[in-house]
Structures are given as C-alpha cells and as structure tokens.
Scaffold this motif. Structure first.
Motif, short mmCIF file in Angstrom:
data_model
loop_
_atom_site.label_atom_id
_atom_site.label_comp_id
_atom_site.label_asym_id
_atom_site.label_seq_id
_atom_site.Cartn_x
_atom_site.Cartn_y
_atom_site.Cartn_z
N ALA A 136 0.82 -1.22 0.00
CA ALA A 136 0.00 0.00 0.00
C ALA A 136 0.85 1.26 0.00
CB ALA A 136 -0.93 0.00 1.21
N ALA A 137 2.11 1.15 0.42
CA ALA A 137 2.98 2.33 0.51
C ALA A 137 3.71 2.62 -0.80
CB ALA A 137 4.00 2.14 1.62
N THR A 138 3.67 1.68 -1.75
CA THR A 138 4.38 1.88 -3.01
C THR A 138 3.44 2.53 -4.02
OG1 THR A 138 3.85 -0.40 -3.67
CG2 THR A 138 6.00 0.00 -2.65
N THR A 139 3.24 3.82 -3.85
CA THR A 139 2.35 4.58 -4.71
C THR A 139 3.15 5.26 -5.82
OG1 THR A 139 2.57 6.48 -3.22
CG2 THR A 139 0.70 5.01 -2.86
N PRO A 140 2.50 5.62 -6.95
CA PRO A 140 3.22 6.29 -8.03
C PRO A 140 3.95 7.54 -7.53
CG PRO A 140 1.05 5.62 -8.78
CD PRO A 140 1.09 5.35 -7.29
N GLY A 141 5.21 7.68 -7.93
CA GLY A 141 6.01 8.82 -7.51
C GLY A 141 6.75 8.62 -6.20
N SER A 142 6.46 7.52 -5.49
CA SER A 142 7.17 7.25 -4.24
C SER A 142 8.53 6.64 -4.53
CB SER A 142 6.35 6.32 -3.34
OG SER A 142 6.20 5.04 -3.94
N TYR A 143 9.38 6.58 -3.52
CA TYR A 143 10.73 6.04 -3.66
C TYR A 143 10.93 5.03 -2.54
CZ TYR A 143 15.74 6.03 -4.72
OH TYR A 143 17.02 5.66 -5.07
N PRO A 144 10.38 3.81 -2.69
CA PRO A 144 10.42 2.84 -1.60
C PRO A 144 11.83 2.37 -1.28
CG PRO A 144 9.60 1.83 -3.61
CD PRO A 144 9.69 3.29 -3.89
N ALA A 145 12.08 2.15 0.02
CA ALA A 145 13.39 1.66 0.46
C ALA A 145 13.20 0.79 1.70
CB ALA A 145 14.33 2.82 0.76
N GLU A 146 13.71 -0.43 1.67
CA GLU A 146 13.72 -1.30 2.83
C GLU A 146 15.14 -1.37 3.38
OE1 GLU A 146 9.97 -4.26 2.05
OE2 GLU A 146 11.97 -5.14 2.06
N THR A 147 15.28 -1.61 4.69
CA THR A 147 16.61 -1.69 5.29
C THR A 147 16.74 -2.95 6.15
OG1 THR A 147 15.93 -0.37 7.21
CG2 THR A 147 16.89 0.81 5.35
N THR A 148 17.90 -3.58 6.03
CA THR A 148 18.25 -4.75 6.84
C THR A 148 19.57 -4.45 7.55
OG1 THR A 148 17.16 -6.29 5.32
CG2 THR A 148 18.81 -7.20 6.82
N LEU A 149 19.55 -4.53 8.88
CA LEU A 149 20.74 -4.26 9.68
C LEU A 149 21.41 -5.57 10.08
CD1 LEU A 149 22.56 -2.27 11.26
CD2 LEU A 149 20.98 -2.53 13.19
N VAL A 150 22.68 -5.70 9.73
CA VAL A 150 23.48 -6.86 10.13
C VAL A 150 24.49 -6.39 11.17
CG1 VAL A 150 24.94 -8.77 9.36
CG2 VAL A 150 23.23 -7.79 7.80
N GLU A 151 24.20 -6.65 12.45
CA GLU A 151 25.09 -6.21 13.54
C GLU A 151 26.23 -7.18 13.77
OE1 GLU A 151 23.77 -4.18 17.07
OE2 GLU A 151 21.69 -4.48 16.45
N SER A 152 25.94 -8.49 13.65
CA SER A 152 26.99 -9.47 13.89
C SER A 152 26.61 -10.80 13.27
CB SER A 152 27.23 -9.65 15.40
OG SER A 152 26.07 -10.17 16.03
N LEU A 153 27.65 -11.57 12.92
CA LEU A 153 27.50 -12.95 12.48
C LEU A 153 28.56 -13.77 13.19
CD1 LEU A 153 27.06 -12.51 8.60
CD2 LEU A 153 25.26 -13.07 10.25
N ALA A 154 28.19 -14.93 13.71
CA ALA A 154 29.16 -15.81 14.35
C ALA A 154 30.21 -16.24 13.33
CB ALA A 154 28.45 -17.03 14.92
#
Length: 231
Positions: A136-154
C-alpha cells in the motif's frame, strides 16, 4: 531504527572518483530539494546532515541527468548504526511491485530466514529487517526503500541476501518479449558500513539483472570472521 525521516540538511553532487562537490543544495523539511545548473552527465548525489555531530548519513546514489536543474532524484539517508555493522538498503523504481528483502543466515548446521514474518534474530547472529515497505505504501512517484541491519554474524556463518517479488504477477528482472513483456522492478541494493574511525562508508552498490524473468534474485553475501568483523 530506519523508520523516520531525517532532519533537513543538504545534498552534495560530485563526479565519481572525485572528493570535490560540483554543486550543493539545501533539503527542505519535506525532503525536497533542487540542484541548479548541472551540466549533462553522471553524478553521485549524497545527503549531508546539517548537525555538527551527524545523526544521519548519506548513501551515494548514482544519477544521469540532462543539462539544467535536478530535483528530488532520490537521495538516500540512514540513521547512525552500531559501529562495525552493515546496513543493506533495497530500493526499486517500479512502484507497481512490492519487493521484499530476505536474509538467509546459514551457520552450517541450520538456516534461519529473516523476512517480513520473522523480522529479527538476536544473539551471535544479530540481523533485523528494520524497515519493511508494504504494498500500500508503493504509490506512483514514491521512492520505496527497505533496510536490513546486520550487527553481527558468528565466525563462519554466512548471510545470503535476496530480493523477492511479493506480487503474484510480474518479475524482478523483467522479460523483453514484445506484447508479452514483463516490466522489471528496477532493484538496487546498497551496503553501508559504520567504521569506528571514519564513520559511514559505502561498501558497494548492486543492481538486479535485466531480462532474465526471475522472481527472486541473490544480491549480496557476507560472512562472520573470527575477530567479530564482517566481510
């Protein structure tokens, strides 16, 4: 978390490989800006926080422009993340699609998926889908961006990062076959690293391929090292 808008600042425009800005422009409270008088060519546009001690950091976004003024080409900014961590930012240009960010965390003995229905894992492997854009947030003229944070990996744990089309029709990479063509999503993934000495660093930018008609594409991978760092 990456769920609020940055404070007003400015954008800096420079040529790839040069540390000197060819132009700057203020960013208004609503996030809009105009860069005036650019010559035609390719540039990197980066947001700059106006605060003496920055809270927000810009992501270098590559744009190609004609001669004249440039407005709102989609400058990206992210809120400060923990030192040593990596932020993966997924953007796409085709707002008819809902693109999802998926991390597969593989310890060698088991695989955990971090996605919209399981957005966070903690412990030695600390990974979070901080910003998830709904259809619903991806409307014409919008600039969608998702973020994934990787703090640590064993140590020895691998993270494989994918983008996937949530829609039942369409294609991440598109298919150019005339009347039966499928338009691509126009996906770009940016990786930003928070260095303890120099602050935010741009690790890389990856573009989804074109004309392969795929609904899921592997974009980035990283592994945890013995000293706790990520590579």
């Amino acid at each position: 978390e990456q769920t609020v808008k940055p404070a007003p600042g400015s954008v800096e425009v420079r040529v790839f490989g040069s540390a000197t800005a060819v132009a700057t422009a203020p960013v208004a409270a609503d996030g809009t800006y105009t860069v005036e008088g650019l010559k035609s060519g390719s540039y990197l546009v980066t947001y700059k926080d106006a605060a003496a001690t920055p809270v927000w950091f810009g992501v270098p976004v590559s744009v190609t422009v004609g001669e004249g003024n440039v407005s709102n080409v989609g400058a990206l900014a992210f809120k400060a993340i923990p030192v040593g961590s990596i932020l993966l930012i997924t953007t796409w240009t085709n707002t008819e699609y809902d693109v999802d960010s998926i991390s597969m965390v593989d310890s060698g003995s088991s695989v955990t998926q971090v996605y919209w229905d399981n957005p966070k894992i903690t412990g030695a492997n600390a990974v979070a889908l901080e910003r998830d854009i709904k259809a619903a947030a991806t409307t014409p003229g919008s600039y969608p961006a998702e973020t994934t944070l990787v703090e640590s990996l064993a140590a020895g744990t691998e993270l494989r990062f994918y983008v996937q089309l949530q829609n039942l029709t369409g294609s991440i990479t598109g298919l150019d076959t005339g009347i039966n063509s499928k338009m691509p999503a126009g996906v770009t993934v940016y990786a930003m690293y928070m260095d303890p000495d120099t602050g935010a660093e741009h690790y890389g930018t990856w573009f989804a391929p074109l004309n392969t008609d795929e609904g899921q594409v592997a974009m980035v991978s990283m592994v945890g090292n013995d000293d706790g760092s990520l590579s």
